[in-house]
Scaffold this motif. Structure first.
Motif, PDB file in Angstrom:
ATOM      1  N   LEU A 102      18.154  -0.647  27.241  1.00  0.00           N
ATOM      2  CA  LEU A 102      17.458  -0.970  26.165  1.00  0.00           C
ATOM      3  C   LEU A 102      17.760  -1.967  25.605  1.00  0.00           C
ATOM      4  O   LEU A 102      18.772  -2.324  24.905  1.00  0.00           O
ATOM      5  CB  LEU A 102      17.658   0.401  25.622  1.00  0.00           C
ATOM      6  N   GLU A 103      16.715  -2.892  25.290  1.00  0.00           N
ATOM      7  CA  GLU A 103      16.696  -4.112  24.484  1.00  0.00           C
ATOM      8  C   GLU A 103      16.155  -3.970  23.160  1.00  0.00           C
ATOM      9  O   GLU A 103      14.861  -3.784  23.014  1.00  0.00           O
ATOM     10  CB  GLU A 103      16.392  -5.354  25.084  1.00  0.00           C
ATOM     11  N   GLN A 104      16.881  -3.991  22.007  1.00  0.00           N
ATOM     12  CA  GLN A 104      16.214  -3.803  20.862  1.00  0.00           C
ATOM     13  C   GLN A 104      15.859  -5.214  20.126  1.00  0.00           C
ATOM     14  O   GLN A 104      17.028  -5.723  19.912  1.00  0.00           O
ATOM     15  CB  GLN A 104      16.873  -2.979  20.034  1.00  0.00           C
ATOM     16  N   ILE A 105      14.717  -5.453  19.875  1.00  0.00           N
ATOM     17  CA  ILE A 105      14.156  -6.640  19.230  1.00  0.00           C
ATOM     18  C   ILE A 105      13.564  -6.450  17.976  1.00  0.00           C
ATOM     19  O   ILE A 105      12.799  -5.563  17.803  1.00  0.00           O
ATOM     20  CB  ILE A 105      13.433  -7.393  20.269  1.00  0.00           C
ATOM     21  N   GLN A 106      13.956  -7.498  17.125  1.00  0.00           N
ATOM     22  CA  GLN A 106      13.331  -7.463  15.627  1.00  0.00           C
ATOM     23  C   GLN A 106      11.764  -7.701  15.410  1.00  0.00           C
ATOM     24  O   GLN A 106      11.138  -7.408  14.509  1.00  0.00           O
ATOM     25  CB  GLN A 106      14.207  -8.140  14.747  1.00  0.00           C
TER      26      GLN A 106
END
Length: 292
Positions: free
Chosen positions: A217-221
């Protein structure tokens, strides 16, 4: 230290001596000298040393000068705001979660400005990371957020709902799917939107229903990089459907998350303990009536 001491330190540093600071502080040189001497004695440090004809801050003086600048700047800002209020002017501060995607907000701010020219509507970008906390700390007056838990501290005004969806590039194995269940994302790199400090949202909850099925899971702003990563074939994105522009829909496929879809309910928040002013009521009305 009192404000008069901070003003003294600031004036001496700016003018380079007591004589030149007299006019600004409206005190005689002996009075200024006595005030500085008393302050240094009380603090136990020397704030200024003489270099030729000039008074130069010592290390302790530089520390005091930095604090003086910060405090006096805030004091002047407060005075300006209070004088503006005395003239009938007001500042209303607005914060919104995920504000980079709220394309309808500028139109609301413009409409509010036409209706309330005496109220300055200020958008506080820093509040996007934690709207509720910014509201509780008095940094904003109105917040816009989704999936906010019930709290006795806030009054919630329902605004609208949007839908989260999975986006995949053309040719992806899921590109023909009308709806995707979490287990179908097994082995995929999944990109989610999440600002620093925000709690996990509806998308993370959706994926958790089937355990850790994604490869990562890549959490990006920001939303735009998610779209670009997906278009480059680097994984699957989960974003609000309206953030996918028509020009990209030829190369990206939008899939519902479960047959029922995954909705987020947005609301405006104000503090329960505060009286709602007329301009705030009008802002809430504009937020509610906006074509989202």
């Amino acid at each position: 230290m009192e404000l008069k001491h901070l003003r003294l330190v600031s004036a001496i540093a700016r003018h380079g001596g007591l004589t030149a600071a007299m006019d600004e502080l409206h005190l005689s040189q002996p009075a200024l000298s006595q005030r500085l001497s008393s302050l240094e004695k009380e603090l136990g440090v020397t704030l200024f040393s003489r270099v030729g004809r000039r008074m130069v801050p010592t290390a302790a003086g530089e520390l005091a000068l930095q604090a003086a600048r910060e405090v006096l700047d805030k004091t002047r800002g407060l005075e300006a705001k209070l004088k503006a209020m005395a003239r009938g002017e007001r500042v209303l501060r607005l914060g919104a979660q995920c504000y980079t995607a709220l394309h309808w907000l500028p139109g609301i701010m413009a409409a509010f400005g036409r209706k309330h020219p005496q109220t300055r509507l200020l958008f506080v970008g820093e509040a996007t990371h934690d709207v509720e906390q910014a509201l509780l700390l008095g940094r904003i007056d109105v917040g816009v957020a989704h999936s906010v838990p019930d709290s006795r501290y806030f009054r919630r005004i329902p605004l609208f709902a949007d839908e989260l969806a999975a986006i995949v590039p053309s040719g992806h194995r899921l590109a023909g799917s009308a709806a995707i269940e979490p287990e179908e994302l097994a082995g995929e790199v999944v990109y989610l939107h999440k600002s620093p400090g925000q709690r996990p949202g509806r998308a993370a909850d959706f994926l958790a229903r089937a355990g850790r099925v994604a490869a990562s899971l890549e959490q990006i702003q920001w939303t735009d990089p998610i779209l670009e990563f997906v278009r480059a074939g680097m994984g699957v994105g989960i974003v609000p459907t309206w953030t996918v522009p028509p020009r990209m829909r030829r190369r990206l496929h939008v899939c519902r998350l479960s047959a029922k879809g995954l909705r987020r309910d947005w609301a405006a928040l104000v503090l329960s303990a505060h009286k709602t002013m007329p301009d705030t009521r009008d802002l809430l009305g504009l937020l509610k009536a906006a074509p989202h």
